[in-house]
Design a protein around this motif. Structure first.
Motif, PDB file in Angstrom:
ATOM      1  N   LEU A 188      -6.166   6.597   0.573  1.00 55.74           N
ATOM      2  CA  LEU A 188      -5.295   5.559   1.137  1.00 55.74           C
ATOM      3  C   LEU A 188      -4.562   6.021   2.393  1.00 55.74           C
ATOM      4  O   LEU A 188      -4.113   5.199   3.183  1.00 55.74           O
ATOM      5  N   THR A 189      -4.411   7.332   2.561  1.00 56.82           N
ATOM      6  CA  THR A 189      -3.681   7.825   3.733  1.00 56.82           C
ATOM      7  C   THR A 189      -4.620   8.292   4.849  1.00 56.82           C
ATOM      8  O   THR A 189      -4.174   8.888   5.826  1.00 56.82           O
ATOM      9  N   GLU A 190      -5.923   8.023   4.693  1.00 56.23           N
ATOM     10  CA  GLU A 190      -6.888   8.351   5.754  1.00 56.23           C
ATOM     11  C   GLU A 190      -6.521   7.579   7.022  1.00 56.23           C
ATOM     12  O   GLU A 190      -5.996   6.471   6.940  1.00 56.23           O
ATOM     13  N   ARG A 245       2.126   6.621   7.282  1.00 54.38           N
ATOM     14  CA  ARG A 245       0.870   7.176   6.770  1.00 54.38           C
ATOM     15  C   ARG A 245       0.926   8.704   6.726  1.00 54.38           C
ATOM     16  O   ARG A 245       0.577   9.319   5.712  1.00 54.38           O
ATOM     17  N   LEU A 246       1.369   9.311   7.813  1.00 52.10           N
ATOM     18  CA  LEU A 246       1.403  10.775   7.883  1.00 52.10           C
ATOM     19  C   LEU A 246       2.408  11.367   6.906  1.00 52.10           C
ATOM     20  O   LEU A 246       2.147  12.403   6.296  1.00 52.10           O
ATOM     21  N   LYS A 247       3.517  10.687   6.750  1.00 46.94           N
ATOM     22  CA  LYS A 247       4.522  11.157   5.791  1.00 46.94           C
ATOM     23  C   LYS A 247       3.922  11.186   4.382  1.00 46.94           C
ATOM     24  O   LYS A 247       4.031  12.186   3.663  1.00 46.94           O
ATOM     25  N   LEU A 248       3.248  10.107   4.014  1.00 49.15           N
ATOM     26  CA  LEU A 248       2.620  10.024   2.692  1.00 49.15           C
ATOM     27  C   LEU A 248       1.440  10.988   2.561  1.00 49.15           C
ATOM     28  O   LEU A 248       1.181  11.522   1.486  1.00 49.15           O
ATOM     29  N   ARG A 249       0.747  11.212   3.672  1.00 47.10           N
ATOM     30  CA  ARG A 249      -0.390  12.140   3.641  1.00 47.10           C
ATOM     31  C   ARG A 249       0.110  13.573   3.397  1.00 47.10           C
ATOM     32  O   ARG A 249      -0.502  14.323   2.626  1.00 47.10           O
ATOM     33  N   ALA A 250       1.210  13.929   4.033  1.00 42.40           N
ATOM     34  CA  ALA A 250       1.786  15.263   3.830  1.00 42.40           C
ATOM     35  C   ALA A 250       2.212  15.444   2.371  1.00 42.40           C
ATOM     36  O   ALA A 250       1.947  16.485   1.764  1.00 42.40           O
ATOM     37  N   VAL A 251       2.844  14.419   1.809  1.00 43.58           N
ATOM     38  CA  VAL A 251       3.249  14.464   0.392  1.00 43.58           C
ATOM     39  C   VAL A 251       2.013  14.650  -0.500  1.00 43.58           C
ATOM     40  O   VAL A 251       2.006  15.477  -1.409  1.00 43.58           O
ATOM     41  N   LYS A 307      -6.550  11.860  -5.419  1.00 46.49           N
ATOM     42  CA  LYS A 307      -7.680  11.540  -4.545  1.00 46.49           C
ATOM     43  C   LYS A 307      -7.560  10.104  -4.022  1.00 46.49           C
ATOM     44  O   LYS A 307      -7.916   9.815  -2.879  1.00 46.49           O
ATOM     45  N   LYS A 308      -7.045   9.224  -4.853  1.00 42.44           N
ATOM     46  CA  LYS A 308      -6.806   7.837  -4.443  1.00 42.44           C
ATOM     47  C   LYS A 308      -5.771   7.814  -3.308  1.00 42.44           C
ATOM     48  O   LYS A 308      -5.966   7.144  -2.290  1.00 42.44           O
ATOM     49  N   CYS A 348       0.825  -1.198   0.000  1.00 39.88           N
ATOM     50  CA  CYS A 348       0.000   0.000   0.000  1.00 39.88           C
ATOM     51  C   CYS A 348       0.873   1.267   0.000  1.00 39.88           C
ATOM     52  O   CYS A 348       0.555   2.261  -0.651  1.00 39.88           O
ATOM     53  N   GLN A 349       1.974   1.196   0.711  1.00 39.80           N
ATOM     54  CA  GLN A 349       2.925   2.306   0.765  1.00 39.80           C
ATOM     55  C   GLN A 349       3.513   2.574  -0.625  1.00 39.80           C
ATOM     56  O   GLN A 349       3.534   3.714  -1.089  1.00 39.80           O
ATOM     57  N   VAL A 350       3.939   1.511  -1.286  1.00 38.91           N
ATOM     58  CA  VAL A 350       4.498   1.635  -2.635  1.00 38.91           C
ATOM     59  C   VAL A 350       3.429   2.165  -3.597  1.00 38.91           C
ATOM     60  O   VAL A 350       3.696   3.045  -4.416  1.00 38.91           O
ATOM     61  N   PHE A 351       2.228   1.645  -3.462  1.00 38.44           N
ATOM     62  CA  PHE A 351       1.128   2.060  -4.338  1.00 38.44           C
ATOM     63  C   PHE A 351       0.805   3.547  -4.167  1.00 38.44           C
ATOM     64  O   PHE A 351       0.651   4.286  -5.142  1.00 38.44           O
ATOM     65  N   THR A 352       0.726   3.993  -2.914  1.00 38.39           N
ATOM     66  CA  THR A 352       0.412   5.395  -2.624  1.00 38.39           C
ATOM     67  C   THR A 352       1.497   6.324  -3.169  1.00 38.39           C
ATOM     68  O   THR A 352       1.209   7.370  -3.754  1.00 38.39           O
ATOM     69  N   THR A 353       2.749   5.924  -2.979  1.00 35.28           N
ATOM     70  CA  THR A 353       3.876   6.699  -3.501  1.00 35.28           C
ATOM     71  C   THR A 353       3.793   6.787  -5.023  1.00 35.28           C
ATOM     72  O   THR A 353       3.990   7.858  -5.598  1.00 35.28           O
ATOM     73  N   SER A 354       3.480   5.673  -5.655  1.00 36.83           N
ATOM     74  CA  SER A 354       3.354   5.638  -7.117  1.00 36.83           C
ATOM     75  C   SER A 354       2.207   6.518  -7.604  1.00 36.83           C
ATOM     76  O   SER A 354       2.339   7.193  -8.629  1.00 36.83           O
ATOM     77  N   CYS A 355       1.083   6.505  -6.879  1.00 36.96           N
ATOM     78  CA  CYS A 355      -0.047   7.376  -7.232  1.00 36.96           C
ATOM     79  C   CYS A 355       0.401   8.836  -7.248  1.00 36.96           C
ATOM     80  O   CYS A 355       0.081   9.586  -8.168  1.00 36.96           O
TER      81      CYS A 355
END
Length: 186
Positions: free
Chosen positions: A90-92, A103-109, A85-86, A57-64
């Motif tokens: 995913l970072t909710e 999660r928070l790191k990816l949410r900030a990005v 938006k995806k 999920c981490q890799v997927f979110t980064t790729s999005c």
């Protein structure tokens, strides 16, 4: 039965193979669909809480996020928005990213990228809201990637709104953070 589980594993392997092939061919958006499928399959095989799912999920979110910014550069706003938006979904909290730091790191990005998206679309107030959200996370978390970048994005957006004093303050914050980061590396 082992039968169903074996089948799921085969589907996952197949999915991974397709993903690798599409990525090699430079078909990144199609590869992303395979990656999303693999997150779903991993969830069925390993369970939602598993490291396998979190990592995928981490890799997927980064790729999005990465692909969204590529789309934005090519003026493909619809796709960029959809991908961001995806990533936001995913970072909710209570999503698939059990590790809060990650999660928070990816949410900030993601928020930072949404800020750039809206700025690019000329929706400066929406941009400001997302950049503020990104900054709030970055100020409350140790794990952040790029607080100086967020300050610079805020500076540019505020400046476009004619709010030059707060823009300047963000520019100075960015400069300070960059100095600190150079000092730490030196």
């Amino acid at each position: 039965g082992g039968g169903a589980e074996e089948l799921e594993m085969q589907r996952l392997m197949e999915c991974e193979r397709r993903f690798a092939a599409l990525k090699r061919e430079g078909k990144h958006l199609l590869a992303l669909e395979q990656m999303e499928m693999s997150v779903f399959l991993r969830k069925q095989i390993y369970g939602e809480e598993s490291r396998e799912v979190t990592k995928a999920c981490q890799v997927f979110t980064t790729s999005c996020n990465t692909l969204a910014m590529n789309c934005l550069q090519k003026d493909d706003y619809m796709k960029a928005y959809e991908l961001l938006k995806k990533a936001e979904l995913l970072t909710e909290p209570r999503g698939y990213l059990a590790d809060d730091k990650v999660r928070l790191k990816l949410r900030a990005v993601t928020f930072n990228n949404l800020g750039c998206f809206y700025k690019r679309r000329g929706k400066l107030h929406a941009a400001l809201q997302y950049l503020d959200k990104a900054l709030k996370i970055e100020l409350s978390s140790e794990e952040v990637d790029n607080p100086a970048g967020t300050h610079l994005n805020l500076c540019a957006t505020l400046s476009q709104l004619g709010r030059h004093q707060p823009a300047l303050e963000h520019a100075q914050c960015a400069l300070e953070l960059l100095k600190q980061s150079i000092a730490r590396k030196g």
